[in-house]
Design a protein around this motif. Structure first.
Motif, mmCIF file in Angstrom:
data_model
loop_
_atom_site.group_PDB
_atom_site.id
_atom_site.type_symbol
_atom_site.label_atom_id
_atom_site.label_comp_id
_atom_site.label_asym_id
_atom_site.label_seq_id
_atom_site.Cartn_x
_atom_site.Cartn_y
_atom_site.Cartn_z
ATOM 1 N N LEU A 1 39.600 32.005 40.542
ATOM 2 C CA LEU A 1 40.141 33.298 39.797
ATOM 3 C C LEU A 1 38.993 34.287 39.545
ATOM 4 O O LEU A 1 39.376 35.054 38.605
ATOM 5 N N GLY A 2 37.844 33.836 39.989
ATOM 6 C CA GLY A 2 36.612 34.727 39.745
ATOM 7 C C GLY A 2 35.994 34.687 38.437
ATOM 8 O O GLY A 2 36.475 33.712 37.735
ATOM 9 N N SER A 3 35.052 35.323 38.153
ATOM 10 C CA SER A 3 34.232 35.267 36.990
ATOM 11 C C SER A 3 33.764 36.525 36.387
ATOM 12 O O SER A 3 33.755 37.466 37.112
ATOM 13 N N PRO A 4 33.749 36.909 35.016
ATOM 14 C CA PRO A 4 33.539 38.256 34.566
ATOM 15 C C PRO A 4 32.041 38.539 34.672
ATOM 16 O O PRO A 4 31.676 39.521 34.617
ATOM 17 N N ILE A 5 31.204 37.732 35.160
ATOM 18 C CA ILE A 5 29.651 37.780 35.415
ATOM 19 C C ILE A 5 29.538 38.315 36.591
ATOM 20 O O ILE A 5 29.849 37.972 37.754
ATOM 21 N N PRO A 6 29.079 39.644 36.848
ATOM 22 C CA PRO A 6 28.703 40.204 38.153
ATOM 23 C C PRO A 6 27.393 39.473 38.899
ATOM 24 O O PRO A 6 26.685 39.017 37.994
ATOM 25 N N GLY A 7 27.463 39.493 40.294
ATOM 26 C CA GLY A 7 26.542 38.849 40.860
ATOM 27 C C GLY A 7 26.435 39.525 42.219
ATOM 28 O O GLY A 7 27.147 40.183 42.765
ATOM 29 N N THR A 8 25.027 39.029 42.611
ATOM 30 C CA THR A 8 24.559 39.742 44.036
ATOM 31 C C THR A 8 24.424 38.664 45.212
ATOM 32 O O THR A 8 24.276 38.861 46.380
ATOM 33 N N HIS A 9 24.447 37.494 44.702
ATOM 34 C CA HIS A 9 24.218 36.292 45.541
ATOM 35 C C HIS A 9 25.703 35.735 45.987
ATOM 36 O O HIS A 9 26.234 34.960 45.086
ATOM 37 N N THR A 10 26.350 36.076 47.336
ATOM 38 C CA THR A 10 27.643 35.915 47.686
ATOM 39 C C THR A 10 27.573 34.520 48.183
ATOM 40 O O THR A 10 26.764 34.284 49.307
ATOM 41 N N LEU A 11 28.339 33.492 47.796
ATOM 42 C CA LEU A 11 28.531 32.101 48.053
ATOM 43 C C LEU A 11 29.489 32.222 49.312
ATOM 44 O O LEU A 11 29.246 31.540 50.311
ATOM 45 N N VAL A 12 30.748 32.510 48.954
ATOM 46 C CA VAL A 12 31.732 32.585 49.920
ATOM 47 C C VAL A 12 32.797 33.630 49.634
ATOM 48 O O VAL A 12 32.724 33.933 48.235
ATOM 49 N N THR A 13 33.529 34.253 50.478
ATOM 50 C CA THR A 13 34.405 35.284 50.339
ATOM 51 C C THR A 13 35.739 34.772 50.600
ATOM 52 O O THR A 13 36.168 34.569 51.608
ATOM 53 N N GLU B 1 41.895 37.477 49.264
ATOM 54 C CA GLU B 1 42.330 37.787 47.690
ATOM 55 C C GLU B 1 43.878 38.251 47.716
ATOM 56 O O GLU B 1 44.331 38.855 48.930
ATOM 57 N N VAL B 2 44.469 37.657 46.802
ATOM 58 C CA VAL B 2 45.971 37.918 46.687
ATOM 59 C C VAL B 2 46.376 39.045 45.890
ATOM 60 O O VAL B 2 45.536 39.443 44.726
ATOM 61 N N PRO B 3 46.941 40.256 46.421
ATOM 62 C CA PRO B 3 47.044 41.489 45.788
ATOM 63 C C PRO B 3 48.082 41.301 44.235
ATOM 64 O O PRO B 3 48.900 40.237 44.529
ATOM 65 N N LEU B 4 47.784 41.883 43.333
ATOM 66 C CA LEU B 4 48.660 41.573 42.200
ATOM 67 C C LEU B 4 48.819 43.084 41.637
ATOM 68 O O LEU B 4 48.438 44.094 42.062
ATOM 69 N N PRO B 5 50.051 43.167 40.878
ATOM 70 C CA PRO B 5 50.707 44.399 40.307
ATOM 71 C C PRO B 5 49.662 44.980 39.536
ATOM 72 O O PRO B 5 48.564 44.470 39.088
ATOM 73 N N ASP B 6 49.896 46.416 39.267
ATOM 74 C CA ASP B 6 49.018 47.014 38.165
ATOM 75 C C ASP B 6 48.801 46.581 37.021
ATOM 76 O O ASP B 6 47.718 46.673 36.078
ATOM 77 N N ALA C 1 48.643 43.514 35.984
ATOM 78 C CA ALA C 1 47.812 42.246 35.821
ATOM 79 C C ALA C 1 46.448 42.743 36.218
ATOM 80 O O ALA C 1 45.530 42.030 36.874
ATOM 81 N N LYS C 2 45.918 44.160 35.963
ATOM 82 C CA LYS C 2 44.467 44.725 36.330
ATOM 83 C C LYS C 2 43.621 43.768 35.376
ATOM 84 O O LYS C 2 43.781 43.559 33.996
ATOM 85 N N GLY C 3 42.575 43.500 35.967
ATOM 86 C CA GLY C 3 41.393 42.713 35.394
ATOM 87 C C GLY C 3 41.588 41.180 35.833
ATOM 88 O O GLY C 3 40.574 40.534 35.422
ATOM 89 N N VAL C 4 42.660 41.009 36.496
ATOM 90 C CA VAL C 4 42.827 39.342 36.746
ATOM 91 C C VAL C 4 42.971 39.330 38.405
ATOM 92 O O VAL C 4 43.642 40.341 39.300
#
Length: 394
Positions: free
Chosen positions: A82-94, A97-102, A104-107
């Protein structure tokens, strides 16, 4: 101060164990350093191993440790998917992503998983797991029946409900272990779904039998009966108790939070005074007496004081070393063990040396010393040594 053998008169007050454990939990709530949190878990585990009895509730510590590991795993899984609110630059895996309606912004579900977000989730989950383990240490060390006997009269009925709820799971675990041992002795399998289903019915029957016996015992002891109290006293008791508890919650939040330290302590003291007054008035409604009440002695003060000292020193450490107690996840840095906060955590080891020894520990120590003496004597006979001459006989 040598620790005596725990008996009915020398046993440590159950409230002292809870104050000690809550002190460790308060210290855990003030840091996210994984090394300090691991040190707190080690201190709690050492004290439990040194002073735990053979009672059913004493076996619940392992269940709390496993629950803490589950909490860490769930926290990491949420951060991964579900992701994390902490921004990061070291990507482990991508992840896809499931598209969500407007709305549900922020989730989001899926997307980029960063090392910084996973480290932040690990620190957060480890903090919550340490809190659970500290509570598990109190459950394993404090006798719930003796704790119930020490409660004020106004909290007696609520305390009975809490004690019954706390002892249900340990007794259930003990029944499962006993039935599995019986199946092994009879040559039947004790693992797998089939064995679990066959064990479940006897466990349920035992739980129902204990419930009926407990209900009969509570009725025979007058549970739920109260004395006649004027309505004005009842209303005043309710106002004092409720207002005092709200003051304690607000004061505790002010002390534990980063802001609010100025009003936290006065509000906590005022709420505590109001709650004690309400409990004292409410105690007149309970028509019961105490048989051999537990004494709060010097050892109880030492045990409770060690936990309170750990909490106070950790709160103080947030003033002079906040960066060491909260290692940042962005940028990624290796956590370090700050010296003085670590020393303050080690104060929590005091109960392992001053609390009374659990029943059977002294006998086990004497048996171990006797076994060592027997082995030494056997080695002496093997060498055929004359104890008077100190030389081998010819």
């Amino acid at each position: 101060m040598s620790a005596p053998q725990a008996t009915r008169t020398t046993a440590l007050h159950a409230g002292a164990w809870w104050l000690w454990a809550l002190g460790l939990a308060t210290a855990a709530s003030r840091t996210t350093d994984p090394l300090l949190l691991g040190l707190l878990v080690g201190v709690a585990g050492y004290v439990v191993a040194a002073r735990r009895t053979e009672a059913p509730w004493a076996r619940s510590y392992g269940a709390f440790v496993k629950l803490g590991l589950v909490v860490i795993a769930i926290r990491l899984a949420f951060a991964f998917f579900l992701g994390s609110p902490i921004p990061g630059t070291h990507t482990l895996v991508t992840l896809p992503e499931v598209p969500l309606p407007d709305w549900a912004k922020g989730v989001r579900i899926g997307g980029r998983v960063t090392a910084e977000g996973m480290v932040f989730a690990l620190y957060d989950g480890l903090k919550l797991a340490t809190l659970l383990i500290c509570v598990g240490a109190a459950n394993a060390l404090a006798n719930p029946a003796r704790l119930l006997k020490s409660l004020p009269g106004a909290l007696y009925e609520a305390g009975v409900a809490v004690v019954v709820a706390m002892t249900f799971a340990p007794n259930l675990v003990a029944d499962v272990q006993r039935l599995r041992a019986a199946r092994r002795l009879r040559g039947r399998p004790d693992r797998g779904v089939k064995a679990l289903l066959q064990v479940g019915l006897p466990v349920l029957e035992g739980a129902l039998e204990r419930s009926v016996a407990l209900a009969a015992a509570m009725d025979a002891r007058g549970y739920g009966r109260s004395a006649e109290v004027p309505p004005g006293v009842r209303h005043l008791t309710s106002v004092l108790t409720l207002g005092g508890l709200l003051g304690i919650c607000a004061g505790t939040y002010g002390l534990l939070g980063d802001t609010g330290g100025g009003y936290g302590l006065p509000l906590l003291l005022a709420g505590l005074a109001a709650a004690l007054a309400g409990l004292w008035l409410g105690g007149h409604r309970s028509v019961r007496s105490r048989y051999r009440p537990d004494r709060w002695g010097v050892r109880a003060w030492l045990v409770a004081g060690s936990g309170i000292a750990v909490a106070a020193l950790m709160i103080w450490a947030n003033d002079y070393a906040p960066a060491a107690l909260h290692p940042p996840a962005v940028p990624l840095t290796a956590p370090v063990l700050p010296l003085w906060p670590a020393v303050s955590v080690l104060v929590g080891l005091l109960p392992a040396f001053v609390a009374p020894l659990p029943p059977g520990a002294d006998r086990a120590g004497r048996a171990d010393r006797a076994d060592r003496a027997d082995r030494a004597a056997s080695r002496g006979r093997a060498h055929d040594v004359d104890p008077r001459m100190k030389e081998p006989t010819q």
